[in-house]
Write a protein that holds these residues in place. Sequence first.
Motif, mmCIF file in Angstrom:
data_model
loop_
_atom_site.group_PDB
_atom_site.id
_atom_site.type_symbol
_atom_site.label_atom_id
_atom_site.label_comp_id
_atom_site.label_asym_id
_atom_site.label_seq_id
_atom_site.Cartn_x
_atom_site.Cartn_y
_atom_site.Cartn_z
ATOM 1 N N HIS A 164 -14.259 -19.678 -33.076
ATOM 2 C CA HIS A 164 -14.151 -18.963 -31.678
ATOM 3 C C HIS A 164 -13.173 -17.819 -31.366
ATOM 4 O O HIS A 164 -12.220 -18.315 -31.143
ATOM 5 C CB HIS A 164 -14.282 -20.191 -30.442
ATOM 6 N N ASN B 208 -24.705 -27.098 -28.215
ATOM 7 C CA ASN B 208 -23.302 -27.879 -27.744
ATOM 8 C C ASN B 208 -23.450 -29.046 -26.931
ATOM 9 O O ASN B 208 -22.983 -30.234 -27.050
ATOM 10 C CB ASN B 208 -22.442 -26.927 -27.558
ATOM 11 N N ILE C 124 -21.150 -17.492 -35.344
ATOM 12 C CA ILE C 124 -19.680 -18.150 -35.602
ATOM 13 C C ILE C 124 -19.255 -18.323 -37.043
ATOM 14 O O ILE C 124 -18.148 -18.114 -37.342
ATOM 15 C CB ILE C 124 -19.922 -19.412 -34.778
ATOM 16 N N ASN C 125 -20.189 -18.538 -37.767
ATOM 17 C CA ASN C 125 -19.791 -18.794 -39.253
ATOM 18 C C ASN C 125 -19.191 -17.272 -39.831
ATOM 19 O O ASN C 125 -18.479 -17.396 -40.621
ATOM 20 C CB ASN C 125 -20.812 -19.212 -40.220
ATOM 21 N N THR D 111 -22.217 -26.014 -33.111
ATOM 22 C CA THR D 111 -22.741 -24.701 -33.109
ATOM 23 C C THR D 111 -23.936 -24.770 -32.444
ATOM 24 O O THR D 111 -24.667 -25.778 -32.455
ATOM 25 C CB THR D 111 -22.449 -23.958 -34.303
ATOM 26 N N PRO E 206 -22.214 -16.591 -30.463
ATOM 27 C CA PRO E 206 -22.089 -17.890 -30.824
ATOM 28 C C PRO E 206 -22.871 -18.002 -32.201
ATOM 29 O O PRO E 206 -22.381 -18.954 -33.012
ATOM 30 C CB PRO E 206 -22.363 -18.728 -29.874
#
Length: 261
Positions: free
Chosen positions: A150, A50, A144-145, A57, A141
């Motif tokens: 978040h 990031n 995340i998908n 991501t 993280p």
Amino acid sequence: MSRKVTAPGLRQMMDAGEKIVCITAYDYTSALLCESAGVDVVLVGDSLGNVIQGHSTTVPVTLEEMVYHTKCVRRGLSSPLLVADLPFGSYNVSVEQAVSSAIELMKVGADAVKLEGDYTDEIRAIVKAGIPVMGHVGFTPQSINEFGGHKVQGRGEGAEVVLREAASIQAAGAFGIVLEMIPETVSQRITESLSIPTIGIGAGVNCDGQIQVWHDVFGLSARKLKHAEWFAKGQEVFGAALTEYISSTKSGKFPTSENSF
Ligand code: KIV
């Protein structure tokens, strides 16, 4: 020089009631600052995807990139514990892959590795190879998908899931565990039930230590996150210096004969 922080040493800090201070770093200059300021743990985090690479991501970060940044940080760091993140795809395929990826990070100077989620077989095998492992639960993280953004984890019935994961990661041999974006009450229960240190980020005040991303500590991130505090106004300070450099150079004020040979 201050004392060398070790993975087992973190447990002693926890037992003595000393809060463990962790921060991410990705390069040599930042590592030197961590060294002189007396940080306990430096994480070469895959958050570099990031804040260094500009991805949305951490998913695209490769093991090769983690190796590169671990080498850079190692050159500036002696006393703090250097933990390197295993990036997405470097431990998720098999136990053998996880051990081999962890070894690559250790070969370039990591003191320990961190991986996300309930990969207990992988943790056990990496620890068996003599490599200290830090776990990471809650908002992880790299997933995340799956989470759809978040989002705070461990709410409602999810609390038991995070508690179970944390317990099994400790049983697998992890020396510490990051708790990310979970309710304060849940992180308190985890901290009270585990015998290894808990390191919080957005997990409240009861953890044994805290970790923050470099750019959040220095006010260099695009916006202030709820779980972070800007301890400097980095964007303003660096922006003002850059503006002054531009105007000084354009106007001929810089360089002077003092800057010349
Ligand atoms: O990559 C990272 O910076 C992390 C911390 C947020 C814990 O994993």
